[in-house]
Design an enzyme around this catalytic site. Structure first.
Site, mmCIF file in Angstrom:
data_model
loop_
_atom_site.group_PDB
_atom_site.id
_atom_site.type_symbol
_atom_site.label_atom_id
_atom_site.label_comp_id
_atom_site.label_asym_id
_atom_site.label_seq_id
_atom_site.Cartn_x
_atom_site.Cartn_y
_atom_site.Cartn_z
ATOM 1 N N TRP A 171 2.996 -0.069 4.260
ATOM 2 C CA TRP A 171 2.704 -0.442 2.863
ATOM 3 C C TRP A 171 2.224 -1.898 2.797
ATOM 4 O O TRP A 171 1.369 -2.253 1.999
ATOM 5 C CB TRP A 171 3.973 -0.266 2.011
ATOM 6 C CG TRP A 171 3.819 -0.781 0.603
ATOM 7 C CD1 TRP A 171 3.307 -0.106 -0.457
ATOM 8 C CD2 TRP A 171 4.170 -2.079 0.111
ATOM 9 N NE1 TRP A 171 3.316 -0.893 -1.576
ATOM 10 C CE2 TRP A 171 3.840 -2.122 -1.252
ATOM 11 C CE3 TRP A 171 4.723 -3.217 0.691
ATOM 12 C CZ2 TRP A 171 4.049 -3.232 -2.053
ATOM 13 C CZ3 TRP A 171 4.926 -4.339 -0.103
ATOM 14 C CH2 TRP A 171 4.597 -4.335 -1.449
ATOM 15 N N HIS A 172 2.769 -2.737 3.685
ATOM 16 C CA HIS A 172 2.408 -4.153 3.643
ATOM 17 C C HIS A 172 0.959 -4.385 4.023
ATOM 18 O O HIS A 172 0.325 -5.326 3.544
ATOM 19 C CB HIS A 172 3.312 -4.965 4.579
ATOM 20 C CG HIS A 172 4.638 -5.257 3.977
ATOM 21 N ND1 HIS A 172 5.693 -4.390 4.057
ATOM 22 C CD2 HIS A 172 5.079 -6.324 3.255
ATOM 23 C CE1 HIS A 172 6.733 -4.911 3.424
ATOM 24 N NE2 HIS A 172 6.392 -6.076 2.918
ATOM 25 N N GLY A 173 0.436 -3.583 4.896
ATOM 26 C CA GLY A 173 -0.946 -3.809 5.283
ATOM 27 C C GLY A 173 -1.423 -2.714 6.200
ATOM 28 O O GLY A 173 -0.639 -2.052 6.872
#
Lengths: 465, 416
Positions: free
Chosen positions: A325-327
């Site tokens: 989700w972060h990247g």
């Protein structure tokens, strides 16, 4: 528009607040106008970055609101499940297209030798955040937990400018009732003072500390081969501090801004570097994401209710999704899996009835988190391995060195940052603080120092996510 | 009656007094105050502090951002020395101040010189000798890190001071003038001059966005009043105040080679002090370093390049319509620099720029000399650093124009 830009601080915010104050003070009969004003301001705030993506945000809001309405009407369960699946699917699809398509193409090219050209889509600001919030909304509509069905309220819940870009991830149940609360439609000087206090503290964390650490992090991760073992340790510590201060600063500014408009949004950080084990860390770091992943992923997967192997898998999957989700990158996935693995280890340790001395727990937790951030920050696997190998002294060769461990400025800066992250009261306590004379002095000095540094304001790290 | 304290009790008594005072002070400092009063006191204190800082920066103004600093008269005196035919030593002064220096020079002129040179540090070596003219007929207004807007600002200085432009203008170009990397903020100290000329250049063409851009820059300029960097510069200038008094001193012509800084000659051209090996190896090394850096870090921005080319076209056309003879000078880049760009996109963008400048000059029937990638027989020793050709290169480029107006210097087309 960035919270730390002059145009936000000296134009957008005062204009929005004064307009809000005029509406609630002199036109109290128009109860919906202040909410409408906040919605309008939020859209201007988002459109300032790139007005073309405003259509995406508005489209997403209208679509999810419509699906939410359908889910709120009585229908056979099977139909509701299909509607929910459709709504969540579209959200995930959009997120996938904008955030993960190029990553998928590049990964395919790397593994199968194909030469598909990446699409080169620009990641719309805040898409990860507003997608998650809306998925949670749809799930709760399905479960019958949503009471408010006003479109303006819903649109403001998604786009409210303090939390739109990088959180805290707000649950509709926390803010929608506040939009209808008469207490929101007044000037509450206690809230304004508290908001200003938090905003300036957050600004100072970002501008005076995180931004000053940034060039060292950039230089270090730009040429990891040049690091000595000492430099590598200093680099990892510097990034740990930068990331915390950048994100915590942003979150405090967001909470402060919302408070100026009488809206309370949840805290995101509770002195995470004080954590004595990994579970404790995730109760203190990016709290709203942890809560979201727990409520909408971990528990639906089965949570703690099944056997220990299944629980371990649930934990690993939750953290893998949290990581990605972060990247869009393998390093984020690996970082998530590392934390998942760490969580499983803590559970196994506890399950065996063992205890760890607090200090040892704190040291181990910090070292683990600190090493994990190397994957989070490094531009690629190779750089991450190089930095970690240098930290462990197994790289075989030492670079010429960047002089980090002999740089008094950097040492002082990391020292102050460590003090702030460990000993300054957490956001939860700061919110409860009643400002006194000492706070006024601190705020004046910090704000003036920040203003003098605003010329070269930089983006927040979490804007990329 | 007060209780007497004997000598042994004194320290404890002092501690008690200290504790109670400290405690009272702490209590006072942490005492919650009314939120409205708190906000007012914070607001007023912030405003007061920022005002104090602003007034300080405006008063010292060490780089003449606001043209209010104490170095104005020294720079004006230096400009008058130059106008009186004396060479002056330029103790390194900031780029911003060099714009003010040009303004002072133009103010000290009785009338515009016949020919002026506009450009960046890469054309500061162009002298009256290079042009085969008398030093009283030429002035080189080149400013380090100059952009096209700087050229417009100098034109504005002429317009404001003399109401007309020189008869002949040589525009010296840099690749960086066509890139977003240009340090365009520096010209903001000449904003008023810029607007004087920009009004003439772009007013007839309707909306160009220049007005808005200038407005934003003006806001940024005002912001400098409370900028930490500028405050630090001003504090340093205040502490080292004596160095400014040595600015722009007249220098004995016989001792020009002995001075460690730039020398400005009466025609505005410069002589730089620079370390260089006889075989030119130092220059080649710096050129290679710059080339490798640019090959790796600079991404071509053709949209920006086109915008700047349009800007240049507008400036040239306006000057032509005003009866000014315009020539374009494009000093070549160091061959080792070009070599290190290799097959990078950046080298392609330079070649594209060269080709577009050929077209532009052809369309406007403007004489063009040189080209960024047009290196005909030049070696590392003909440059003294990464991008600055030696003086003789300019002499060679420019010698052709007095005898053969249609000549274009090193070669007509950029090399592939």
């Amino acid at each position: 528009m960035l919270f730390n830009s002059p145009v936000f601080i000296f134009l957008f915010l005062p204009l929005t607040w004064v307009s809000f104050a005029i509406l609630v003070r002199w036109i109290p009969g128009r109860k919906r106008w202040p909410i409408g004003l906040l919605l309008f301001s939020s859209l201007v705030f988002y459109g300032w970055w790139d007005y073309r993506y405003l259509a995406l945000l508005l489209g997403s809001i209208v679509f999810n609101y419509g699906v939410g309405l359908l889910l709120s009407k009585p229908k056979p369960k099977r139909v509701l499940q299909w509607i929910l699946g459709f709504g969540v699917g579209i959200n995930v699809f959009l997120l996938g297209i904008f955030k993960y398509l190029d990553f998928a193409i590049e990964s395919l090219n790397a593994f199968s030798g194909t030469e598909i050209e990446p699409v080169g889509i620009v990641l719309p600001l805040a898409i990860s955040f507003f997608t998650f919030q809306q998925i949670a909304y749809l799930v709760d509509c399905y479960s019958g937990r949503v009471k408010d069905s006003s479109f303006v309220n819903y649109a403001l819940f998604v786009s409210f400018f303090p939390q739109l870009i990088a959180g805290p991830i707000v649950h509709h149940g926390e803010v929608l009732p506040q939009f209808n609360d008469p207490a929101t439609r007044r000037i509450d000087w206690d809230n304004v003072a508290c908001g200003v206090f938090l905003f300036v503290l957050g600004l100072a964390k970002k501008v005076l500390l995180a931004d000053q650490l940034s060039p060292f992090v950039q230089a270090g991760y730009g040429s990891p081969g040049a690091l000595t073992a000492g430099d590598a340790w200093m680099l990892s510590l510097t990034y740990s501090m930068q990331l915390f201060l950048d994100f915590c600063g942003y979150s405090e500014m967001a909470i402060g801004l919302a408070r100026m408009f009488n809206i309370r949004i949840p805290v995101n950080f509770l002195n995470p570097y004080r954590a004595v084990n990994l579970q404790d860390f995730w109760r203190r770091w990016h709290v709203t994401l942890s809560v979201f992943l727990r409520d909408y992923l971990y528990i639906p997967l089965g949570g703690n209710r099944s056997g220990s192997i299944r629980v371990g898998l649930n934990v690993m999957l939750t953290f893998a999704i949290g990581g990605i989700w972060h990247g869009a990158g393998w390093n984020f996935l690996l970082w998530g899996l590392l934390h998942g693995f760490g969580q499983v280890l803590v559970r196994v340790w506890r399950g065996a009835g063992r205890r760890m001395p607090l200090m040892a727990g704190w040291v181990l937790t910090f070292l683990f988190v600190n090493a994990g951030w190397v994957f989070f920050r490094a531009p690629d696997f190779g750089s991450a391995w190089t930095v970690l190998a240098k930290m462990l002294g197994v790289s075989g060769e030492s670079g010429p060195g960047l002089g980090y461990i002999t740089n008094p400025f950097l040492i002082g800066l990391v020292g102050v940052s460590a003090w702030v992250s460990l000993f300054l009261p957490s956001t939860r306590r700061l919110v409860e603080m009643r400002p006194g004379v000492i706070h006024a002095v601190v705020i004046v000095v910090l704000f003036v120092a920040c203003v003098m540094r605003l010329q070269d304001h930089s983006e927040f790290i979490y804007f990329r996510f | 009656m007060m209780k007497e304290t004997d000598s042994e009790e004194l320290p404890l008594a002092l501690i008690r007094i200290g504790r109670s005072s400290f405690g009272r002070m702490l209590g006072w400092l942490y005492r919650p105050v009314s939120p409205r009063g708190w906000l007012w006191s914070v607001g007023v204190s912030i405003t007061f502090l920022l005002l104090v800082i602003g007034v300080f920066n405006y008063t010292v103004d060490s780089k003449l951002f606001f043209l209010s600093g104490g170095t104005k008269e020294v720079i004006r005196q230096g400009a008058e020395n130059v106008m009186e035919g004396r060479a002056v030593v330029l103790i390194p002064i900031d780029n911003l101040e060099q714009r003010f220096f040009q303004r002072c020079v133009i103010e000290a002129m009785d009338a515009p010189r016949e020919c002026v040179v506009l450009g960046s540090s890469r054309v500061q070596f162009v002298s009256s000798g290079s042009l085969g003219m008398d030093s009283r007929e030429v002035f080189n207004h080149s400013i380090p890190a100059s952009g096209i807007r700087d050229m417009v600002a100098v034109l504005g200085m002429y317009r404001l001071q003399h109401g007309r432009y020189p008869d002949r203008i040589i525009l010296g170009l840099d690749p960086w003038m066509f890139e977003p990397y240009e340090t365009e903020f520096r010209w903001v100290s000449a904003l008023a001059d810029y607007r004087a000329a920009a009004g003439g250049i772009w007013a007839s063409q309707g909306w160009s966005g220049e007005g808005i851009h200038a407005g934003f820059l003006y806001a940024r300029k005002v912001w400098r009043l409370v900028d930490w960097g500028y405050t630090r510069d001003n504090l340093k200038a205040l502490i080292k105040g004596e160095s400014k008094s040595r600015l722009l001193l007249a220098v004995d012509p016989g001792k020009v080679n002995e001075v460690p800084y730039h020398v400005i000659y009466p025609d505005g051209s410069r002589e730089w002090a620079f370390p260089r090996e006889p075989d030119g190896s130092v220059s080649a090394e710096s050129a290679r370093a710059l080339g490798l850096d640019h090959a790796a870090s600079r991404m071509p921005d053709f949209g920006f390049q086109d915008k700047r080319l349009r800007m240049l076209r507008d400036v040239i056309r306006y000057l032509q319509e005003s009866g000014v003879g315009v020539q374009v000078l494009i000093p070549p880049m160091h061959p080792d620099y070009i070599g290190c760009l290799g097959a990078s996109d950046y080298l392609e963008s330079l070649r594209r720029l060269d080709a577009q400048l050929v077209d532009l000059c052809g369309d406007l029937q403007v004489e063009r000399m040189g080209g960024f990638t047009a290196i005909d027989g030049l070696g590392p020793g003909d440059f003294f650093d990464s991008s600055h050709p030696a003086k003789w290169v300019y002499d060679r480029l420019l010698s052709s124009i007095s005898g053969n107006p249609s000549s274009s210097g090193v070669q007509d087309e950029p090399s592939d």
